[in-house]
Design a protein around this motif. Structure first.
Motif, mmCIF file in Angstrom:
data_model
loop_
_atom_site.group_PDB
_atom_site.id
_atom_site.type_symbol
_atom_site.label_atom_id
_atom_site.label_comp_id
_atom_site.label_asym_id
_atom_site.label_seq_id
_atom_site.Cartn_x
_atom_site.Cartn_y
_atom_site.Cartn_z
ATOM 1 N N GLN B 2 0.802 -1.230 0.000
ATOM 2 C CA GLN B 2 0.000 0.000 0.000
ATOM 3 C C GLN B 2 0.837 1.283 0.000
ATOM 4 O OE1 GLN B 2 -3.151 0.175 -0.542
ATOM 5 N NE2 GLN B 2 -3.236 -2.038 -0.672
ATOM 6 N N ILE B 20 5.071 2.584 -11.187
ATOM 7 C CA ILE B 20 4.342 1.919 -10.093
ATOM 8 C C ILE B 20 2.946 2.528 -9.976
ATOM 9 C CG2 ILE B 20 4.261 1.553 -7.584
ATOM 10 C CD1 ILE B 20 7.375 1.439 -7.677
ATOM 11 N N LYS B 21 2.905 3.844 -10.043
ATOM 12 C CA LYS B 21 1.615 4.549 -9.940
ATOM 13 C C LYS B 21 0.674 4.148 -11.068
ATOM 14 C CE LYS B 21 -0.741 7.478 -7.630
ATOM 15 N NZ LYS B 21 -0.966 7.201 -6.207
ATOM 16 N N GLN B 23 0.636 1.328 -12.807
ATOM 17 C CA GLN B 23 0.174 -0.059 -12.698
ATOM 18 C C GLN B 23 -0.639 -0.293 -11.439
ATOM 19 O OE1 GLN B 23 0.464 -2.138 -15.139
ATOM 20 N NE2 GLN B 23 1.744 -0.767 -16.356
ATOM 21 N N ARG B 24 -0.321 0.449 -10.402
ATOM 22 C CA ARG B 24 -0.985 0.225 -9.113
ATOM 23 C C ARG B 24 -1.462 1.549 -8.522
ATOM 24 N NH1 ARG B 24 0.359 -4.147 -5.865
ATOM 25 N NH2 ARG B 24 -1.115 -3.066 -4.513
ATOM 26 N N ASP B 26 -3.637 2.301 -6.612
ATOM 27 C CA ASP B 26 -4.049 2.241 -5.206
ATOM 28 C C ASP B 26 -2.894 2.524 -4.243
ATOM 29 O OD1 ASP B 26 -3.092 -0.242 -6.419
ATOM 30 O OD2 ASP B 26 -3.323 -1.114 -4.417
ATOM 31 N N ILE B 27 -1.669 2.355 -4.713
ATOM 32 C CA ILE B 27 -0.503 2.575 -3.846
ATOM 33 C C ILE B 27 -0.278 4.073 -3.615
ATOM 34 C CG2 ILE B 27 2.037 2.418 -3.787
ATOM 35 C CD1 ILE B 27 1.815 -0.315 -5.068
ATOM 36 N N LYS B 154 7.121 -10.369 -3.267
ATOM 37 C CA LYS B 154 6.495 -9.048 -3.386
ATOM 38 C C LYS B 154 7.251 -8.185 -4.409
ATOM 39 C CE LYS B 154 6.350 -6.210 0.452
ATOM 40 N NZ LYS B 154 5.817 -5.787 1.770
ATOM 41 N N ASN B 157 7.018 -9.602 -8.098
ATOM 42 C CA ASN B 157 5.706 -9.292 -8.683
ATOM 43 C C ASN B 157 5.655 -7.857 -9.183
ATOM 44 O OD1 ASN B 157 4.687 -11.792 -8.290
ATOM 45 N ND2 ASN B 157 3.672 -11.311 -6.338
ATOM 46 N N LEU B 158 6.172 -6.957 -8.364
ATOM 47 C CA LEU B 158 6.177 -5.549 -8.769
ATOM 48 C C LEU B 158 7.046 -5.343 -10.016
ATOM 49 C CD1 LEU B 158 5.201 -2.659 -7.937
ATOM 50 C CD2 LEU B 158 7.455 -2.371 -6.895
ATOM 51 N N THR B 161 5.295 -6.476 -13.020
ATOM 52 C CA THR B 161 4.208 -5.543 -13.359
ATOM 53 C C THR B 161 4.695 -4.384 -14.225
ATOM 54 O OG1 THR B 161 3.154 -6.054 -11.267
ATOM 55 C CG2 THR B 161 2.465 -4.021 -12.321
#
Lengths: 283, 283
Positions: B2, B20-21, B23-24, B26-27, B154, B157-158, B161
């Motif tokens: 998160q 990162i933002k 692809q994710r 929510d983070i 973890k 996976n990132l 991604t």
């Protein structure tokens, strides 16, 4: 101008043919090349309109001599013997002193113009010919005053048509400076490639570590040895001088490292960052 | 995952934040940087969501350490002291031996992962951050076995991604090979730039002669001295070895020229053309 003969339909000759054809579709472009495969390829790709032999240049308005520079120096006197009084021969090689010297006292010197379009890629042959290669690129012209005025005008009009930016320079001055601005980059890249290949020869998969930085720095090491060997031969003394300076600078950098002088290392790089200003100027 | 903290929101840290933002979404991405201007710029550009201070990393799921490598080695032990048992710190520096050594016996070694994404440009700072910088690019991971399995997972996976291609390597092996594949290219470019600037310093307009070949070979000489000085310092011995080999090859090329051995010159270049095969493999 109605007939243009291109001798050497490779990267430079072929790219010139493409641009001339695009701007002046009325011109018939003849190709001459001692490589039968290349000449057929140039025909198939529509880079040239027809094949020709050297004898035919008697009828040429313009001959573009785009062979490796050793061949150019060998051919030029003979070509000048054949050219009509109204024809112009333009050579486009990367060295200018040798070619200007070889015809200095030729009776048809006024029918020759020595130029160096500073444009290219690491590829070679007619496959490498591309449109707009010379657009907004600098072309150095040497000894313009030795070319007949009417022929100068014809040439300059054509150069303007395909977007070349023209600069004038003495052949010896050209060769001295181009050794730094172009020939050294090629040697730097070739020796970088060699150093890495030697080190990594038994570990092919290590090349996964090659990033875009290595790729752009080593790019010129793909260049044609057949084109570059005669350039280094003709510009030998200037190239040796540049190599001497380059090796001295690398050795100095190595000494700074060996002496743990990292302030010195920082300073070397910081000062060289000035290249940003220079490069933004040329774009 | 998160909360991600990025320490050093420049070219690499900022580009990672962007991907990162994307692809994710929510983070929440926190930025930490000792340069107030950079941190504000990163906020304004939407590269990070919030500013943070180092103390806050206690709450991090992931910390990306993307400072110059000297700062990274200095900060890492202290960061590991602070990280929670479930948090992971990933460093992304160009040298891997020093950073792995400094935490080799740290009680939280399992919360650290050493990687080197082989991607970048010659630019620096948050302005230089771009999307997709790591897509299909190799990322070297060192000592994966020393990181806790759940945290490995973890991280991997990132990385998947954002499109990284992962390779595993020993830190010393990484540093030895990267000296050839990356660090040498930078020195080669910096010293090329220096040689040309020195030669041409009183003749600024000569830079009209700089073509695309010079431009690509010298490109890395725009790189940041603040980033590169500590890299050369940490990888000093390997860099000295590569420089020795490079200077030897350049000196040999110069000798071939001096001895008029143009068959030798041709052969050097012809053999190095093998770089074409290698480069086509990495694209």
């Amino acid at each position: 101008m109605q007939t243009v003969y291109i001798i050497g339909v490779g990267l430079i000759g072929g790219s010139l043919a493409i641009d001339i054809k695009k701007q002046r579709p009325d011109i018939i472009i003849y190709g001459i090349d001692n490589n039968a495969h290349h000449i057929n390829e140039a025909l198939e790709r529509g880079i040239i309109d027809k094949k020709a032999s050297i004898e035919a240049i008697e009828k040429a308005d313009l001959v573009i001599l785009a062979t490796p520079v050793d061949t150019a120096v060998m051919l030029l006197p003979m070509l000048l013997d054949r050219i009509s009084d109204f024809g112009l021969i333009v050579d486009v090689g990367s060295t200018k002193s040798s070619i200007c010297k070889i015809v200095a006292s030729h009776s048809k010197r006024r029918n020759f113009l020595a130029i160096h379009p500073i444009a290219g890629t690491e590829f070679s042959g007619p496959k490498a010919a591309v449109p707009n290669l010379f657009h907004q690129k600098t072309t150095i012209i040497c000894e313009i005053e030795k070319t007949a005025a009417t022929l100068q005008e014809k040439a300059l009009n054509l150069f303007a048509t395909i977007g070349m930016r023209v600069r004038y320079m003495h052949p010896e001055s050209h060769d001295k400076h181009i050794a730094y601005m172009s020939h050294l980059s090629h040697i730097s890249a070739f020796m970088l490639g060699k150093t890495v290949i030697e080190k990594e020869k038994n570990e092919r998969d290590i090349f996964d570590m090659a990033g875009s930085g290595f790729e752009s720095t080593v790019r010129l090491a793909k260049s044609s040895p057949a084109m570059w060997t005669p350039i280094f031969k003709q510009n030998k003394d200037n190239v040796i001088d540049t190599l001497h300076d380059y090796i001295s600078n690398l050795s100095r950098f190595k000494s700074l490292l060996e002496n743990d002088d990292f302030d010195g290392i920082y300073k070397e790089m910081d000062e060289t960052n000035y290249i940003k200003t220079i490069l933004s100027g040329i774009q």
